[in-house]
Enzyme design. Structure first.
Site, short mmCIF file in Angstrom:
data_model
loop_
_atom_site.label_atom_id
_atom_site.label_comp_id
_atom_site.label_asym_id
_atom_site.label_seq_id
_atom_site.Cartn_x
_atom_site.Cartn_y
_atom_site.Cartn_z
N HIS A 9 5.10 9.97 -3.66
CA HIS A 9 5.10 8.52 -3.89
C HIS A 9 4.62 7.85 -2.61
CE1 HIS A 9 6.35 4.64 -5.60
NE2 HIS A 9 6.66 4.34 -4.36
N CYS A 10 3.57 7.06 -2.72
CA CYS A 10 2.98 6.38 -1.57
C CYS A 10 3.47 4.94 -1.53
CB CYS A 10 1.45 6.43 -1.64
SG CYS A 10 0.64 5.65 -0.22
#
Length: 244
Positions: A87-88
């Protein structure tokens, strides 16, 4: 300067694509109120046979589905994602099967932008340093460098640091792609013995860049190696009717 503008525009395009594209969300099971209260501990364990290795297909207590292989439930987005990488927070989106190539395009063009802009700014700074009166001594050189051209000097340092950071990130993903791993699988050391998805280096790169949705793998009931069915796309493994 024209190339720097090209890399910058490409990086913005990659950013928009990685942030807005569907990362590969696994559809949730339609459940009623009574089914939602069902005890998840009663869900039978299920395994899938991939290239001779038994892989446990985990049950997602939130989405109420068996997670497809290599999928993971993201606690930030509250959804399961196919071939979950990470997850960025900078993008506000998960990186998964649907936008992994966009993410790679983003970090590649960003690396080129910072590298090229650092070189261009250095050439401009060197030209400015040579203009004007002759420099007498180190003090005047440093004065012209850090006082009259402080903006250019600061940007060169910043661009070099960012270039090295993104270059290391590209190198890291190049290594895990060659091993057919995701960031999540590599960090968690998910496959203790053998990665059943790993093929040759060339095939692994071809899968990621050319056919991320189309590589077929044989699947079957883990209780019987003879019960192998025709290969199915990776994203459909979650719908396979396998016995517990």
């Amino acid at each position: 300067a024209a190339y720097s503008a090209l890399w910058a525009a490409s990086a913005l395009l990659g950013f928009a694509a990685a942030a807005c594209r569907n990362p590969g969300v696994v559809p949730r099971a339609p459940v009623s109120g009574n089914e939602a209260m069902k005890d998840d501990s009663t869900v039978p364990t299920r395994f899938v046979l991939i290239n001779g290795a038994n892989i446990k297909q985990r049950w997602c207590t939130t989405c109420k589905v068996y997670r497809p292989l290599r999928a993971k439930h993201c606690s930030y987005c509250d959804r399961c994602v196919f071939r979950f990488d990470h997850h960025c927070t900078w993008l506000g989106n998960c990186i998964g099967l649907g936008n992994y190539r966009s993410f790679l395009f983003l970090i590649a063009t960003t690396t080129l932008f910072f590298g090229h802009s650092a070189v261009v700014t250095f050439e401009v700074l060197r030209h400015d340093m040579r203009e004007g009166p002759a420099l007498d001594g180190r003090f005047q050189f440093l004065r012209r460098l850090f006082i009259f051209n402080w903006g250019k000097s600061l940007y060169i340092v910043y661009a070099i640091v960012m270039f090295l950071a993104f270059f290391v990130l590209i190198l890291y993903h190049a290594i895990i792609i060659a091993q057919n791993l995701t960031t999540n699988e590599h960090v968690r050391d998910y496959y203790l013995q053998r990665n059943p998805f790993d093929a040759t280096c060339t095939d692994n790169y071809r899968q990621v860049f050319c056919c991320p949705y189309g590589r077929d793998l044989p699947i079957g009931n883990s209780n019987s190696s003879d019960d192998l069915r025709p290969a199915q796309p990776l994203q459909r493994l979650g719908n396979s009717k396998l016995s517990a």
